[in-house]
Design a protein around this motif. Structure first.
Motif, mmCIF file in Angstrom:
data_model
loop_
_atom_site.group_PDB
_atom_site.id
_atom_site.type_symbol
_atom_site.label_atom_id
_atom_site.label_comp_id
_atom_site.label_asym_id
_atom_site.label_seq_id
_atom_site.Cartn_x
_atom_site.Cartn_y
_atom_site.Cartn_z
ATOM 1 N N VAL A 57 0.838 -1.207 0.000
ATOM 2 C CA VAL A 57 0.000 0.000 0.000
ATOM 3 C C VAL A 57 0.872 1.256 0.000
ATOM 4 N N ILE A 58 1.998 1.222 0.731
ATOM 5 C CA ILE A 58 2.934 2.357 0.702
ATOM 6 C C ILE A 58 3.389 2.604 -0.736
ATOM 7 N N GLY A 59 3.735 1.516 -1.437
ATOM 8 C CA GLY A 59 4.169 1.640 -2.830
ATOM 9 C C GLY A 59 3.081 2.192 -3.724
ATOM 10 N N ASP A 60 1.844 1.716 -3.524
ATOM 11 C CA ASP A 60 0.725 2.200 -4.342
ATOM 12 C C ASP A 60 0.499 3.698 -4.132
ATOM 13 N N VAL A 86 8.596 3.361 7.337
ATOM 14 C CA VAL A 86 7.180 3.724 7.450
ATOM 15 C C VAL A 86 6.352 2.526 7.914
ATOM 16 N N ALA A 87 6.603 1.349 7.329
ATOM 17 C CA ALA A 87 5.841 0.153 7.696
ATOM 18 C C ALA A 87 6.053 -0.212 9.154
ATOM 19 N N ASP A 88 7.308 -0.153 9.610
ATOM 20 C CA ASP A 88 7.613 -0.469 11.013
ATOM 21 C C ASP A 88 6.982 0.549 11.955
ATOM 22 N N HIS A 89 7.199 1.820 11.665
ATOM 23 C CA HIS A 89 6.761 2.871 12.588
ATOM 24 C C HIS A 89 5.240 3.011 12.632
ATOM 25 N N LYS A 102 4.663 15.002 0.469
ATOM 26 C CA LYS A 102 4.683 16.351 1.046
ATOM 27 C C LYS A 102 3.428 16.647 1.860
ATOM 28 N N GLU A 103 2.478 15.711 1.847
ATOM 29 C CA GLU A 103 1.261 15.860 2.649
ATOM 30 C C GLU A 103 1.110 14.640 3.554
ATOM 31 N N ALA A 104 0.228 14.756 4.542
ATOM 32 C CA ALA A 104 -0.017 13.648 5.479
ATOM 33 C C ALA A 104 -0.305 12.372 4.696
ATOM 34 N N PHE A 105 0.296 11.273 5.139
ATOM 35 C CA PHE A 105 0.369 10.080 4.314
ATOM 36 C C PHE A 105 0.150 8.804 5.129
ATOM 37 N N MET A 106 0.759 8.756 6.306
ATOM 38 C CA MET A 106 0.758 7.503 7.071
ATOM 39 C C MET A 106 -0.636 7.093 7.544
ATOM 40 N N TYR A 107 -1.464 8.078 7.868
ATOM 41 C CA TYR A 107 -2.792 7.738 8.382
ATOM 42 C C TYR A 107 -3.614 6.957 7.345
ATOM 43 N N LYS A 108 -3.243 7.100 6.061
ATOM 44 C CA LYS A 108 -3.944 6.376 5.000
ATOM 45 C C LYS A 108 -3.601 4.878 5.007
ATOM 46 N N LEU A 109 -2.561 4.510 5.747
ATOM 47 C CA LEU A 109 -2.132 3.107 5.810
ATOM 48 C C LEU A 109 -2.850 2.328 6.906
ATOM 49 N N LEU A 110 -3.583 3.044 7.746
ATOM 50 C CA LEU A 110 -4.218 2.392 8.893
ATOM 51 C C LEU A 110 -5.180 1.270 8.491
#
Length: 871
Positions: free
Chosen positions: A264-267, A286-289, A330-338
């Motif tokens: 998903v990070i790659g996508d 990113v995946a770990d954190h 450049k914008e919020a990103f990690m919350y989309k991985l939840l």
């Protein structure tokens, strides 16, 4: 086998060996002052190992979620760069408390790995403690003899004290350990170098997967060892590493623990894992954190600026900057991985699903905030690079780099990256020296010297505080503790009415009395589930009969605030909705603080309604219904509210006041009427989706009303006892506004005259129109004037010295053409000129200001500015 199948097979195997499967404890620790996070499987059993409470089962097994950001083989800044270290990880473990020992631990470990998982035994190695002559410890021949039943001699390796002697801390339970390592290299590499030569040599394919700890000693303060009366088996196997072994992967990140997240990070970032080394590191980070941050928030720890909160914020920011720098986010990103994390781990850890809205909101707000900080840091770094280049250097001062890191969270590697892109480097030696100074300061502030427990009498503590504020008692043991050059004593009693700080309620204070003396108890803390009474002096006769007496005024105030917290919780659910969940609380004799989940501001009308409901419940004088030692299932049937991030046993205490029913171990008023009254002082936001209410009760409300009444009387006197004080104040405000407007008009008129005077006196120097002057005028008017004057000519330069209320000020401006065509930078020039007014300042190339202390130097400062402008 999938990750979920592997986790399940482990606990089911040990269940077949008579072990009780226990759920993972929260990753965030709330009742152990020595730890912020669960960093090993044994943490939730510390109080059993220390003998502070009996084990409910002598054999246990679990999969424990852990967090490590430092340690023997782990540093936060290295996670993501290798294939097998993590911040958040799961630890599979089996435990024996005074039951089986080395023989069974080794036999069952072998049986699980070789017979159940079918791992090739030729790839396994075991290490045993080689002994320590200086401590009088022989080689662990007992463990070696058990391994000899399964492994050839050259697969049993002696290990040193660093690797093969486990200690809980500087003091306490400890003992030898036996690590199981696996060689995952291809056969051709094994033929060249035997695996035994690579064990504990940081080879990424010859790794430890399981550590069997044999706790058999107690380390005393003088560093001597004494045998433990009840020996303990504590094993820990890295779940992620085991998954890599079972799935035939060379990296933990290639298993189904991480690959769905990485995909998903790659996508989202339009990157493919495995194509670019730097991007791969970023994706692993990113995946770990992501897992660390999500589980921490679910367990009740929000990112913050201190202690555990700072650790979580630091981990999140590390992930954000890797995504920013290497994945173009450049914008919020990690919350989309939840969603993918919840999908993969939500069944094993239902708190993720239950808390996903809160986790998402908190993560997004933190990401947005740090991205703004990154932008600020980049601008500051640009300025530092420009100043460094202007001084003829190419090496950024390490102190400046450390300031960027320490104040703005701007990491060294990102500073170095930007500097390299601009042909510059960083003085790393000075940076690390500054970092070391900070660590030393923190270490010195936190340093604690703890003596050995002096046992006066054998026994366990029994809490009597729910029923008594005084109780006969004896001292069981005590020890001396020194911190920040202050000495105090920790005292453990057999019976105590003192409540030890827990669940938000602060510890009791009071006295310990005997026929010989009275000792003040300044606080009561809980350490590994042990109530510890803090005193500045030690009783001269610790063996005497004592009476423990709680300060009843403080206790009654705490009880009122604690009971009110329960009523407040229920009222908020009634007014705002059932989504409200407690996220933290503080109960003191002075006030109460209650944090709760809610995603918008609470209106004044809603707060007033909450107050009305709580005060109505107080007037009802609802009696305390104290359900002690209740089976947890029955408590849930009663409707008791469980908190996320808390671990409950099989039997619990439930506190009930009418419809308010909660799990709670704290002290409460005997009925709600004893609270008197509740008044909310404030409502504020502490994080995304988390609000905080502070309130007072009882006598504090009464005193507040007296203060308000006195203030009203004083105001009435100030307005000549006007019958309507509000109308009199409004009239005064209107009159003041009228006068203020007249003054502003007058000042604008003076400013226009001053501007005309400056324009008439303007000089043309080498084609540049120079506007200068010294004015007795406020800074805001001077600023407006400067912007008007900079547009007065194509090439214009403005420098005005002003004096208002004794404070000297320099204001400078330049036209756009002066900046673009002539390279004018008034921000740099004004800093030097400001020295003549004993001040400083700065700004942008087209506009800058500087304040100072020396008004007499104003004229000289203006002249200096013109000189430095070199027209």
């Amino acid at each position: 086998m999938t990750a979920n199948e592997i986790r399940d097979s482990f606990v089911k195997f040990f269940e077949s060996k008579g072990h009780l499967i226990v759920p993972s404890a929260p990753m965030v620790i709330k009742d152990d002052p020595t730890l912020m996070f669960t960093n090993a499987g044994m943490n939730q059993f510390k109080d059993i190992i220390l003998g502070n409470r009996p084990a409910t089962s002598k054999r246990c097994t679990d999969s424990q979620k852990c967090l490590r950001v430092s340690g023997k083989h782990n540093d936060l800044e290295e996670v993501g760069h290798d294939t097998y270290h993590h911040t958040m990880f799961e630890m599979l473990g089996n435990w024996s408390f005074g039951d089986y020992f080395k023989k069974e631990a080794i036999e069952w470990a072998w049986e699980y790995l070789v017979d159940v998982l079918k791992i090739d035994k030729s790839n396994l190695y075991a290490t045993v403690f080689e002994g320590s002559p200086e401590e009088g410890l022989e080689r662990d021949n007992e463990a070696a003899s058990y391994w000899e039943k399964f492994l050839p001699a050259d697969h049993i390796i002696n290990g040193n004290k660093h690797d093969n002697f486990w200690e809980m801390g500087a003091t306490g339970p400890c003992g030898p350990c036996s690590e199981i390592h696996i060689d995952l290299r291809p056969e051709e590499e094994k033929a060249k170098v035997p695996g035994r030569e690579l064990v504990n040599k940081d080879n990424p394919l010859v790794i430890e997967i399981w550590n069997l700890v044999f706790m058999q000693y107690n380390r005393k303060a003088d560093q001597t060892l004494e045998p433990l009366p009840a020996k303990v088996i504590d094993t820990g196997m890295g779940f992620e590493r085991l998954c890599a072994v079972m799935q035939g992967k060379r990296s933990n990140y290639d298993t189904d623990v991480f690959q769905p997240i990485i995909k998903v990070i790659g996508d989202l970032s339009d990157c493919r894992y495995g194509e670019d080394a730097k991007k791969d590191v970023a994706m692993r980070v990113v995946a770990d954190h992501l897992r660390t941050i999500a589980f921490s928030i679910a367990d009740g720890q929000l990112p913050g600026n201190a202690k555990a909160g700072y650790v979580i914020r630091r981990i999140l920011r590390r992930a954000v900057r890797y995504a920013y720098t290497f994945l173009g986010q450049k914008e919020a990103f990690m919350y989309k991985l939840l969603p993918v994390l919840v999908q993969e781990m939500g069944k094993s850890y239902p708190e993720l699903e239950a808390q996903k809205v809160l986790i998402s909101k908190v993560m997004k707000e933190e990401e947005d905030s740090f991205l703004r900080t990154l932008e600020t840091g980049i601008r500051l770094l640009d300025r530092v690079m420009a100043e460094t280049r202007a001084s003829g250097k190419t090496v950024i001062d390490g102190v400046e780099a450390f300031t960027l890191f320490d104040t703005y969270g701007f990491p060294l590697d990102l500073t170095e990256l930007i500097c390299r892109e601009n042909g510059m480097t960083v003085d790393e030696e000075t940076f690390h020296a500054e970092m070391q100074k900070q660590k030393e300061r923190a270490r010195n502030a936190a340093a604690v010297e703890t003596g050995d427990w002096v046992v006066v009498k054998e026994g366990e503590t029994e809490f009597k505080g729910w029923d008594y504020t005084e109780h006969e008692c004896h001292i069981l043991r005590y020890r001396k503790v020194t911190q920040k050059k202050q000495t105090f004593y920790q005292i453990v009693l057999d019976y105590t009415p003192f409540y030890a700080e827990m669940g938000g309620q602060v510890g009791d204070r009071g006295v310990l009395c005997s026929e010989h003396e009275t000792i003040e108890i300044v606080d009561t803390k809980r350490e590994n589930n042990l109530p510890v009474h803090i005193a500045k002096t030690l009783p001269e006769h610790p063996e005497a009969d004592f009476m423990a007496c709680v300060d009843t005024d403080l206790r009654a105030a705490s009880e009122a605030n604690h009971t009110c917290t329960h009523l407040l919780d229920q009222a908020l659910r009634t007014v705002l909705g059932e989504h409200v969940e407690q996220k933290g609380s503080l109960v003191t004799p002075e006030y109460l603080r209650f944090d709760f989940s809610h995603f918008q501001k609470v209106t004044d009308e809603q707060l007033r309604e909450v107050e009305r409901i709580v005060n109505a419940k107080i007037r009802e004088d609802l009696p305390l219904q104290d359900h002690r030692d209740m089976p947890i299932e029955k408590a849930k049937e009663l409707g008791a509210i469980a908190l996320f991030g808390e671990k409950y046993g099989d039997r619990v205490r439930v506190v009930q006041f009418g419809d308010s029913v909660e799990f709670c171990g704290g002290c409460h008023a005997k009925s709600t009427g004893r609270i008197g009254m509740m008044k909310i002082l404030s409502d504020s936001s502490v994080a995304a989706g988390i609000r905080r209410i502070e309130a007072i009760t009882g006598e504090k409300v009464e005193n507040m009303l007296y203060t308000l009444q006195d203030l009203t009387n004083e105001l009435r006197t100030m307005f000549n006892n006007a019958p309507d004080v509000k109308a009199a104040i409004l009239k005064s405000i209107e009159e003041n506004a009228t006068l203020k407007k007249q003054i502003e008009e007058s000042m604008k008129e003076k400013a226009a005259q001053a501007k005309a005077r400056i324009v008439s006196q303007a000089a043309i120097v080498n084609g540049v129109t120079l506007y200068r002057g010294i004015l007795p005028m406020p800074a805001d008017l001077v600023k407006d004037m400067a912007f008007q004057l900079r547009n007065g000519a194509e090439d214009a330069l403005v420098i005005i010295g002003s004096l208002h209320e004794g404070k000297p000020m320099l204001t400078a401006a330049a036209s756009d053409n002066m900046v673009k065509a002539h390279g004018m930078n008034v921000g740099q020039i004004i800093r030097e000129a400001a020295k003549l007014i004993q001040g400083g300042g700065g700004g942008q190339p087209h506009f800058a200001t500087a304040g100072g202390k020396n008004a007499d130097g104003l004229s000289a400062a203006v002249d200096k500015f013109v000189e430095l402008a070199a027209l």
